[in-house]
Design a protein around this motif. Structure first.
Motif, short mmCIF file in Angstrom:
data_model
loop_
_atom_site.label_atom_id
_atom_site.label_comp_id
_atom_site.label_asym_id
_atom_site.label_seq_id
_atom_site.Cartn_x
_atom_site.Cartn_y
_atom_site.Cartn_z
N ASP A 44 3.01 -4.16 6.40
CA ASP A 44 1.75 -4.38 7.07
C ASP A 44 1.75 -5.03 8.34
N ASP A 95 -1.71 -6.86 10.25
CA ASP A 95 -2.57 -7.94 10.38
C ASP A 95 -2.23 -9.08 9.21
N ASP A 122 0.17 -8.84 3.35
CA ASP A 122 -0.59 -10.43 3.08
C ASP A 122 -1.79 -10.13 1.91
MG MG Z 1 -2.87 -7.37 6.37
#
Ligand code: MG
Length: 279
Positions: A15, A17, A219
């Motif tokens: 990922d 961000d 995240d």
């Molecule tokens: Mg993310």
């Protein structure tokens, strides 16, 4: 873009961000972590639910964060949304003059053009849109909401790039695409099909692009963790985004296969588990 077979290295899906950057700020150690994974014979594929940027915008941001990458190393929810719509056509390309209302950023416009669609900003009964695609963009306002909801209400196919409620900015959480989609769904009276992580359209795109995904780094347990399940690979959670430190999502109990403060701390664990030395 290369299909399966072009490169049989194990693929670490990563990922962006909250993993490589927060807002405009690169996360310390992320670039070195990517280098360490590559040095262990692993390929790194960047999978983002952020549909707003074009491919080259994402590659420039990666370069600014110290990570070199090519278009083949990137999969976005904008591409997943366009592929979902294009799946209606046997050739994977839309019929000429197929209008799609893009209530979204330049990344969605680029992806629609790539499949032969004509991106438009509004639809009328004379020039209807066959679909409405909603994705994150900063210029979302009442007028854009009105036009997108009109399109949805008049029967266009309704596709959301993703439903992330927020995403991690430099100084805190920003409203995510899910917040914009909720407004259009409420005013349009219909729920969308969703393209990005953890949905099947994104998983299909990842499988079409990469032969051998081995782990998913992210995240956000609710999207990245669920996407790991969709791909059938272990989830590696970093606490540099919305889970843990920012506290929006708790660390799952039981915890995922790998948990680390950030990508820099995670990389040696993944290199050991999936890299050349482990084969
Ligand atoms: Mg993310």
């Amino acid at each position: 873009m290369s299909g399966p077979g072009a490169d049989n290295r194990p693929v670490v899906c990563c990922d962006l961000d909250g993993v490589v950057w927060r807002g405009e700020t690169p996360i310390e150690g992320a670039a070195a972590g990517v280098e360490q994974l590559r040095g262990a014979g692993l390929r790194v594929a960047f999978l983002t639910n952020n549909s707003s940027g074009r491919v080259r915008d994402n590659l420039e941001r990666l370069a600014a964060a110290g990570v070199t990458a090519s278009p083949d190393d990137l999969v976005t929810s904008a591409q997943a949304a366009a592929a979902l719509l294009a799946a209606e056509y046997p050739s994977g390309r839309a019929a000429p003059d197929t209008r799609v209302l893009a209530c979204a950023g330049p990344g969605v416009v680029e992806a629609l053009l790539g499949h032969g669609f004509e991106p438009v900003e509004s639809s009328t009964s004379e020039l209807p849109a066959t679909a409405v695609v909603v994705g994150w963009h900063r210029t979302f306002d009442f007028e854009r909401l009105r036009r997108a909801a009109d399109g949805v209400r008049s029967g266009a196919r309704f596709v959301a790039t993703n439903l992330d409620p927020t995403y991690p900015g430099t100084d805190g959480l920003l409203p995510g695409a899910g917040a914009l989609v909720a407004a259009v769904a409420t005013a349009g009276g219909r729920r969308p099909e969703v393209a990005g992580k953890p949905e099947p359209a994104m998983a299909a795109l990842v499988r079409a692009r990469y032969e051998n995904p081995v782990v998913m780094i992210g995240d956000r347990p609710s999207t990245d963790g669920a996407f790991a399940v969709a791909l059938g690979v272990p989830f590696a959670l970093v606490l540099s985004g919305v889970a843990g430190t920012a506290g929006e999502e708790p660390v799952p109990d039981p915890p995922p296969a790998f948990v680390a403060r950030d990508l820099g701390e995670l990389a040696p664990k993944l290199a050991g588990a999936f890299g050349r030395a482990s084969q």
